[in-house]
Design a protein around this motif. Structure first.
Motif, PDB file in Angstrom:
ATOM      1  N   PRO A 155       0.825  -1.205   0.000  1.00 18.79           N
ATOM      2  CA  PRO A 155       0.000   0.000   0.000  1.00 18.79           C
ATOM      3  C   PRO A 155       0.860   1.256   0.000  1.00 18.79           C
ATOM      4  O   PRO A 155       1.978   1.263   0.508  1.00 18.79           O
ATOM      5  CB  PRO A 155      -0.804  -0.082   1.303  1.00 18.79           C
ATOM      6  N   LEU A 156       0.304   2.297  -0.588  1.00 10.81           N
ATOM      7  CA  LEU A 156       0.987   3.584  -0.665  1.00 10.81           C
ATOM      8  C   LEU A 156       0.728   4.380   0.601  1.00 10.81           C
ATOM      9  O   LEU A 156      -0.226   4.125   1.336  1.00 10.81           O
ATOM     10  CB  LEU A 156       0.465   4.359  -1.873  1.00 10.81           C
ATOM     11  N   TYR A 195       8.500   5.294   3.001  1.00  9.43           N
ATOM     12  CA  TYR A 195       8.517   6.123   4.200  1.00  9.43           C
ATOM     13  C   TYR A 195       7.904   5.353   5.360  1.00  9.43           C
ATOM     14  O   TYR A 195       7.067   4.467   5.183  1.00  9.43           O
ATOM     15  CB  TYR A 195       7.662   7.385   4.010  1.00  9.43           C
ATOM     16  N   ALA A 214       5.023   8.055  -5.741  1.00  5.84           N
ATOM     17  CA  ALA A 214       4.193   7.045  -5.080  1.00  5.84           C
ATOM     18  C   ALA A 214       4.996   6.187  -4.106  1.00  5.84           C
ATOM     19  O   ALA A 214       5.143   4.986  -4.300  1.00  5.84           O
ATOM     20  CB  ALA A 214       3.496   6.172  -6.115  1.00  5.84           C
ATOM     21  N   PRO A 215       5.558   6.789  -3.073  1.00  5.34           N
ATOM     22  CA  PRO A 215       6.327   5.970  -2.128  1.00  5.34           C
ATOM     23  C   PRO A 215       5.415   5.054  -1.323  1.00  5.34           C
ATOM     24  O   PRO A 215       4.251   5.356  -1.074  1.00  5.34           O
ATOM     25  CB  PRO A 215       6.990   7.000  -1.199  1.00  5.34           C
ATOM     26  N   LEU A 216       5.992   3.933  -0.932  1.00  9.28           N
ATOM     27  CA  LEU A 216       5.268   2.950  -0.146  1.00  9.28           C
ATOM     28  C   LEU A 216       5.369   3.286   1.333  1.00  9.28           C
ATOM     29  O   LEU A 216       6.259   4.032   1.756  1.00  9.28           O
ATOM     30  CB  LEU A 216       5.871   1.564  -0.390  1.00  9.28           C
ATOM     31  N   ILE A 217       4.467   2.717   2.099  1.00  8.27           N
ATOM     32  CA  ILE A 217       4.559   2.811   3.544  1.00  8.27           C
ATOM     33  C   ILE A 217       5.249   1.537   4.034  1.00  8.27           C
ATOM     34  O   ILE A 217       4.899   0.437   3.628  1.00  8.27           O
ATOM     35  CB  ILE A 217       3.167   3.025   4.171  1.00  8.27           C
ATOM     36  N   SER A 218       6.260   1.699   4.872  1.00 16.01           N
ATOM     37  CA  SER A 218       7.035   0.547   5.333  1.00 16.01           C
ATOM     38  C   SER A 218       6.418  -0.027   6.590  1.00 16.01           C
ATOM     39  O   SER A 218       6.186   0.704   7.553  1.00 16.01           O
ATOM     40  CB  SER A 218       8.475   0.973   5.624  1.00 16.01           C
ATOM     41  N   LYS A 223      12.035   5.686  -1.916  1.00 13.87           N
ATOM     42  CA  LYS A 223      11.017   4.724  -2.367  1.00 13.87           C
ATOM     43  C   LYS A 223      10.008   4.356  -1.289  1.00 13.87           C
ATOM     44  O   LYS A 223       8.962   3.783  -1.594  1.00 13.87           O
ATOM     45  CB  LYS A 223      11.698   3.442  -2.855  1.00 13.87           C
TER      46      LYS A 223
END
Lengths: 376, 376
Positions: free
Chosen positions: A6-7, A31, B5-9, A29
């Motif tokens: 998910p973004l 956060y 469009a970075p992802l959530i870690s 890429k």
């Protein structure tokens, strides 16, 4: 989550930092969110970032380590109220890692306190609104202090070539800064606190950038000066920090845990920390020791990465047969150690080094071994 | 950010909720982080979710609206210390929207307070660790209260068919619940607080799910019962909430702002809110009014979506020529109103309805108009 990838949805509430233009230009890429602020988690790949951090030097946007500034005649008294660490001998130029606790001894944060003057401190915080607790105490006790979040954004230099990079900007004086000490050094005519500290085991500095206006000039100067050292934008690395046993508040310990459970007893002097609001609650655990504690946990992956462990997005139960005896709270697949490295909290009945347990991951159970030292 | 469009870690620190299995099965595509917890932001697309929210009924995982529970002989006194709203006439069964302020009158949160009993309250919080402030005050004033975060996770039913869906599970008693009132209604033998409230203008309920064990059973029951009503998993919608002028703490107001600046003066009775710690600081602004205030801002997009506005990930300056007179803090492209809808804070010199300004977005300046009502 990793499967669906998910973004993260942008909003002002997830605050950008003064270094965000540099972070974005470097191709961030992923956060996480930390103190209501964006914290990068990956640039090239977590594995590439890891290798580079251990081999070269990186510049990290850790502006999310927000400062709680405390100043005024009661500043030192208030800071001591927050922690069982004895701060009476803290000197100007010193940084102290200080577990902070509530009146029950439960951890509220594990910041670094920076003594700027006899009556002025920065508390460089982990991920909780510690400002609210400090303000509440200051108000409740009618202390003569100002408590606020200043426009100060830490930038870290981390990796084996950190001294060379920092020296290229601040001069050779950086080489003499001792661990958890700082010097005030000039950049573009501004005196900045430069401390030897940071959230990796590879060495380096944290620069407390005092004023957003010089954030990108400093970022750009470091990137330019670091070219011969192969500098890259980086971030706290999810593999390296677990190998090194660097705890993360909210992951590895929470308000449920005492500093002693978090393995931070060596930073506590509960008998002599006069004024600490959690002192009464901690006296017994300081004397008897905790019933559970943080440990290094190896999660066996069969070697050669044949059975990598999934991302650790929740506490994984640690089992002795049918009995839960702890939990894993951070985990990663280590390229250098060729196994699953993890941080967990284990009951005292099972915390001896070498104890064999099972850990229940979302992908199923895995064999695990408890150790009393991390991979350092 | 949207471009890359970075992802959530994933990490344990970004807490999953008791409804996460349902959210993931429904194909969540984006998250934000709210009270250290995952809050879904999009399922199909923000535009599809928006249309469906206005036409049918959705079930929302809003577990991130964590509760601060306050109970004990001093509970009512402590709750009144937190807010300039007069709570002396609050009754059991009532929910109050309560701006909460520090000793300077700066907003710390804008929660809903739920009165469970004369000496027991839940504060259903927006995105800040209000628990720390409440605990600090309780400790500093030696109040006879317990303050904690219980295992209570709100689940919202929102949309025009909300009454039908809620009635299918809880019975027709839900239809008689008045706005910002609640009833205790049974689900699988457990009495749950069911309130007519929620973060949309489409009507509905918030169920305070007391115990994680019944979270997924309730989610699944709602999804099953809602099939004839075209129920879908949903979430607070970034377009609909801006159209409706629903403020977001951290976006549209922060600790920098008073409740009066946030347009919440009607919830304040500063003269009679005896005990509110921010009362002294707010008396003047309550009398004279604020110098800036929240307003609806139309950002002209040329109609037909020809020039959509970008995601609002930072404050956008509102300009009268070269002079900054405010800022936009939330914005979206509205399908129904065919224009850019936004929430901003505007200086009193320029807050008259119809005032023409420019807003500086990251994509360049746009024409904007100030209005005194939102799109409702």
């Amino acid at each position: 989550m990793a499967q669906n990838a998910p973004l993260i949805s942008p909003s002002r509430r997830l605050r950008r930092t003064p270094f965000s233009p540099g972070v974005e230009a470097a191709g961030v890429k992923g956060y996480t969110v930390y103190n209501h602020m964006l914290l990068p988690t990956v640039f090239r790949s977590v594995e590439e970032d890891y290798r580079h951090l251990k081999d070269a030097v990186q510049v990290w946007d850790v502006a999310c380590e927000r400062q709680v500034e405390v100043r005024g005649p009661d500043a030192a008294r208030l800071i001591q109220m927050l922690t069982p660490r004895d701060l009476s001998k803290m000197q100007d130029g010193q940084c102290f890692y200080v577990p902070m606790v509530d009146e029950t001894g439960g951890m509220l944060n594990d910041p670094v306190a920076v003594k700027l003057d006899e009556d002025r401190f920065w508390i460089s915080i982990a991920d909780s609104d510690l400002l609210f607790w400090v303000k509440g105490l200051a108000y409740g006790f009618r202390l003569d202090v100002l408590v606020d979040e200043p426009d100060v954004s830490p930038l870290a230099i981390q990796g084996p070539k950190s001294d060379d990079l920092a020296a290229a900007i601040f001069g050779d004086a950086v080489r003499d800064i001792r661990f958890f000490r700082y010097k005030r050094l000039a950049f573009q005519g501004r005196e900045l606190v430069v401390a030897r500290s940071g959230y990796s085991k590879q060495g380096g500095f944290e620069i407390y950038v005092d004023g957003s206006d010089i954030a990108m000039p400093l970022w750009n100067a470091l990137m330019e000066a670091g070219k011969p050292m192969d500098v890259h934008a980086g971030c706290p690395n999810g593999i390296e920090r677990v190998e090194g046993g660097l705890l993360s508040y909210g992951n590895d310990m929470t308000r449920e845990n005492t500093p002693h459970e978090a393995g931070l007893g060596r930073f506590c002097a509960t008998q002599s920390a006069i004024g600490c609001v959690g002192r009464d609650a901690l006296l017994r655990v300081a004397k008897e020791g905790p019933v559970q504690q943080v440990r290094a946990i190896e999660i066996h992956t069969g070697g050669g990465g044949r059975a990598p462990i999934p991302p650790c997005d929740r506490a994984w139960p640690l089992m002795d047969g049918d009995r839960q005896v702890g939990q894993v709270t951070s985990a990663a697949n280590s390229p250098d150690f060729n196994t699953g490295v993890a941080i967990g909290m284990v009951r005292m009945t099972h915390w001896e080094s070498g104890t064999e347990l099972d850990v229940i991951t979302p992908d199923g159970p895995r064999a695990a071994t408890v150790y009393d030292t991390f991979w350092i």
